[in-house]
Design a protein around this motif. Structure first.
Motif, short mmCIF file in Angstrom:
data_model
loop_
_atom_site.label_atom_id
_atom_site.label_comp_id
_atom_site.label_asym_id
_atom_site.label_seq_id
_atom_site.Cartn_x
_atom_site.Cartn_y
_atom_site.Cartn_z
N UNK A 19 43.65 51.10 29.65
CA UNK A 19 44.42 50.83 30.85
C UNK A 19 43.48 50.53 32.02
N UNK A 20 42.47 51.37 32.18
CA UNK A 20 41.56 51.18 33.30
C UNK A 20 40.59 50.02 33.09
N UNK A 21 40.33 49.66 31.85
CA UNK A 21 39.56 48.43 31.60
C UNK A 21 40.35 47.23 32.12
N UNK A 23 42.79 47.29 34.45
CA UNK A 23 42.86 47.40 35.91
C UNK A 23 41.57 46.90 36.55
N UNK A 24 40.44 47.32 36.01
CA UNK A 24 39.15 46.88 36.55
C UNK A 24 38.95 45.39 36.38
N UNK A 25 39.40 44.82 35.28
CA UNK A 25 39.31 43.38 35.07
C UNK A 25 40.16 42.63 36.10
N UNK A 26 41.37 43.10 36.33
CA UNK A 26 42.24 42.47 37.33
C UNK A 26 41.59 42.52 38.71
N UNK A 27 41.07 43.68 39.09
CA UNK A 27 40.43 43.81 40.40
C UNK A 27 39.21 42.89 40.51
N UNK A 28 38.43 42.77 39.44
CA UNK A 28 37.26 41.88 39.45
C UNK A 28 37.67 40.42 39.59
N UNK A 29 38.69 40.00 38.86
CA UNK A 29 39.16 38.61 38.95
C UNK A 29 39.66 38.28 40.35
N UNK A 30 40.41 39.20 40.93
CA UNK A 30 40.92 38.99 42.28
C UNK A 30 39.77 38.86 43.27
N UNK A 31 38.80 39.76 43.15
CA UNK A 31 37.66 39.78 44.08
C UNK A 31 36.75 38.57 43.88
N UNK A 32 36.36 38.28 42.66
CA UNK A 32 35.38 37.23 42.39
C UNK A 32 35.95 35.82 42.49
N UNK A 33 37.19 35.64 42.13
CA UNK A 33 37.78 34.30 42.11
C UNK A 33 38.74 34.04 43.26
N UNK A 34 38.94 35.06 44.11
CA UNK A 34 39.83 34.90 45.25
C UNK A 34 41.28 34.68 44.86
N UNK A 35 41.69 35.29 43.75
CA UNK A 35 43.05 35.12 43.26
C UNK A 35 44.01 36.08 43.96
N UNK A 36 45.26 35.70 43.97
CA UNK A 36 46.32 36.63 44.32
C UNK A 36 46.91 37.12 43.01
N UNK A 37 47.43 38.34 43.01
CA UNK A 37 47.97 38.91 41.78
C UNK A 37 49.29 39.60 42.08
N UNK A 38 50.30 39.28 41.31
CA UNK A 38 51.59 39.96 41.36
C UNK A 38 51.69 40.73 40.06
#
Length: 105
Positions: A19-21, A23-38
């Motif tokens: 689960x936390x892998x 979550x951490x992947x989502x947070x990294x993608x948002x941060x590094x690629x400037x994505x929005x996430x719903x």
């Protein structure tokens, strides 16, 4: 190259570590690629960790706003029927919120 990720319970049916892998992947993608996430989740503690803004849905009501203002101990009890504590914890130089379930009575 998406600009927005829409994820429906991406951490469901996974063990605690995975689960936390995710979550951490989502947070990294948002941060590094400037994505929005719903993201749709049934875990308030994950929303506290992941999101800036939250839509909390109840049977006859909803709340929308800043996550730290929406996901509170009082609202967790009101919307989920459980008692919980949300505690500040210092981790890696920043404050995160720890979510502790106390009981369901």
């Amino acid at each position: 190259e998406p600009k927005v990720l829409v994820l429906d319970e991406p951490e469901s049916h996974l063990d605690f570590r995975n689960q936390f892998m995710i979550i951490n992947l989502i947070m990294r993608l948002v941060r590094e690629r400037g994505l929005s996430c719903i993201i749709n989740t049934h875990y308030p503690e994950h929303a506290l960790r992941l999101s800036d803004t939250t839509l909390l849905l109840g049977q006859n009501s909803y709340l929308f706003g800043r996550t730290k203002e929406i996901i509170t101990e009082k609202r967790v009890e009101e919307y989920f029927g459980i008692k919980a504590k949300i505690l500040p914890v210092s981790y890696k130089g920043e404050e995160i919120k720890a979510f502790v379930v106390l009981d369901n009575t």
